[in-house]
Design an enzyme around this catalytic site. Structure first.
Site, mmCIF file in Angstrom:
data_model
loop_
_atom_site.group_PDB
_atom_site.id
_atom_site.type_symbol
_atom_site.label_atom_id
_atom_site.label_comp_id
_atom_site.label_asym_id
_atom_site.label_seq_id
_atom_site.Cartn_x
_atom_site.Cartn_y
_atom_site.Cartn_z
ATOM 1 N N GLU A 162 0.797 -1.232 0.000
ATOM 2 C CA GLU A 162 0.000 0.000 0.000
ATOM 3 C C GLU A 162 0.829 1.282 0.000
ATOM 4 O OE1 GLU A 162 -2.707 -0.287 3.315
ATOM 5 O OE2 GLU A 162 -4.003 -1.687 2.245
ATOM 6 N N GLU A 314 -5.508 -8.484 0.473
ATOM 7 C CA GLU A 314 -6.172 -8.209 1.753
ATOM 8 C C GLU A 314 -7.619 -7.808 1.506
ATOM 9 O OE1 GLU A 314 -4.449 -5.326 4.520
ATOM 10 O OE2 GLU A 314 -2.448 -5.942 3.884
HETATM 11 C C1 BGC Z 1 -2.905 -2.803 5.979
HETATM 12 C C2 BGC Z 1 -2.891 -3.617 7.242
HETATM 13 C C3 BGC Z 1 -3.969 -3.124 8.174
HETATM 14 C C4 BGC Z 1 -5.298 -3.305 7.491
HETATM 15 C C5 BGC Z 1 -6.500 -2.887 8.321
HETATM 16 C C6 BGC Z 1 -4.266 -2.428 5.473
HETATM 17 O O1 BGC Z 1 -4.272 -1.074 5.136
HETATM 18 O O2 BGC Z 1 -2.105 -3.378 4.986
HETATM 19 O O3 BGC Z 1 -1.608 -3.528 7.800
HETATM 20 O O4 BGC Z 1 -3.934 -3.753 9.407
HETATM 21 O O5 BGC Z 1 -5.342 -2.546 6.311
HETATM 22 O O6 BGC Z 1 -6.466 -1.537 8.594
#
Ligand code: BGC
Length: 395
Positions: A162, A314
């Site tokens: 990110e 993610e």
């Molecule tokens: C990140 C994680 C974070 C998750 C939830 C993402 O932006 O890669 O490190 O914990 O979102 O906020």
């Protein structure tokens, strides 16, 4: 907008990677040579301390991942451990990660590894981190070193997690290290991260030509308020600068694109300015983030133009009651598979996160895990929603 899901009884296709993601600083504990640790000790952000003690408990944690039915994990390697002082490589840390990676393999987990997930070695932060070309060079060297030493144990590589979140939190909002609010620095860092990705990509390939190396991008689905033309133009601009600008610059030097998907934003423009909002009627996570599963379909469809394999690296929800998580995952995967059915080369989905962990400036409050962590005893407890994995896997 507002299509309904094509299929309710969703199964992931054969060969699809269904995993969970974690990052080193958020779970390992005692990341003492990092910039975050430094600022935690200054009281600028909550302390991560032992975190989930995953540094010592990784094998048991991967066993849980396997037991709940996952076939993949995304982890990160901590640069500050590998290179705690400039140019001094810590071979014990390398050995540690070798054991971690071998352990994943022995448990049948495909290994996706991120090289930079928000934290920097403190020595580099003191020199300006990615504000300078030296930071870019240092990242390329570290990437090469990891490829040389651990390359045989890594299945999929992510250079940077990110870049837009890292730069905006640290240089625009000023709520993460190095707590700056400076438009010029924001742009410099963001541009330097494109260079850092490209240099790392080439460095890894020089050591391991067969490596599959990608980027992890947090893309937002922008919706024009009431669909009107001015709002549509505003969305197109936000999409260009927020979602595409970075990817357009690195597209020749990436083997795949990782999408982190959390956000849909409704944009409206009126005489008082531009407004970015959540839609009030959509359900919200414990962090107040609205959930809109269809958004992942649009975000993924927007990646088709690059013609690359894609992973959802993610997607997840903070939900202490665990009453939304199962459906959240089903629905997001359902919409993601719709993009796949329409021609996107989608190869996997990693839920954020395997377990509760250190949520950066929000500390240990938000609970994203498929697995609950009791921080006083470090006991793990699988949440009921984790049953969705076996359901999706057809197991
Ligand atoms: C990140 C994680 C974070 C998750 C939830 C993402 O932006 O890669 O490190 O914990 O979102 O906020």
């Amino acid at each position: 907008m507002g299509h309904t899901l094509p299929e309710i009884n969703i199964k992931v296709p054969a060969g699809f990677l269904l995993g969970a993601a974690i990052s080193a600083h958020q779970v390992e504990g005692n990341n003492v040579d990092s910039d975050w640790w430094h600022w935690e000790k200054q009281g600028r952000v909550p302390e991560s301390g032992q975190a989930c003690d995953h540094y010592n408990r990784y094998s048991a944690d991967f066993q849980i991942a396997r037991d709940i039915g996952l076939n993949a994990m995304r982890i990160s390697i901590e640069w500050a451990r590998i290179e705690p002082e400039q140019g001094k490589w810590d071979h014990q840390a390398v050995e540690h990660y070798r054991q971690v990676l071998k352990d994943m393999k022995s448990k049948g987990l495909s290994r996706m590894v991120t090289l930079h997930h928000f934290t920097l070695p403190q020595w580099l932060a003191l020199k300006g981190g990615f504000e300078t070309q030296d930071g870019v060079e240092a990242f390329a060297r570290y990437s090469w070193f990891v490829a040389e030493n651990l390359g045989d144990e890594i299945d999929l590589w992510c250079t940077i997690n990110e870049p837009e979140v890292f730069s905006s939190q640290g240089y625009y909002k000023g709520i993460w290290p190095p707590f700056k609010r400076n438009a010029l620095k924001l742009v410099t860092v963001y541009r330097n991260l494109t260079k850092a990705h490209i240099r790392a990509y080439r460095a890894i390939k020089s050591a391991k030509p067969q490596a599959e190396v990608g980027i992890v991008k947090n893309n937002v689905h922008y919706e024009p308020y009431q669909g009107n033309p001015v709002n549509r133009m505003a969305c197109a601009a936000a999409d260009y600068f927020g979602n595409r600008w970075f990817l357009d610059r690195i597209r020749r030097d990436t083997d795949f694109i990782g999408l982190n998907f959390y956000f849909t934003r409704v944009i409206s423009i009126d005489f008082s300015g531009a407004h970015v909002a959540n839609s009030p009627e959509r359900p919200k996570s414990d962090m107040g983030w609205q959930t809109f599963p269809e958004g992942i379909y649009h975000a993924l469809s927007g990646l088709k133009r690059y013609g690359k394999p894609v992973y959802v690296t993610e997607n997840g929800i903070a939900n202490a009651r665990d009453d939304m998580r199962m459906d959240y995952i089903r629905q997001h995967i359902g919409w993601a598979l719709k993009a796949r059915a329409e021609g996107l080369d989608l190869r996997g989905y990693y839920y954020w996160s395997l377990m509760d962990n250190y949520e950066w400036s929000d500390g240990f409050g938000p609970l994203f895990g498929l697995v609950e962590v009791d921080y006083s005893t470090q006991a793990r407890k699988v949440r009921p929603s984790a049953a969705v994995v076996k359901e999706l896997m057809n197991a």
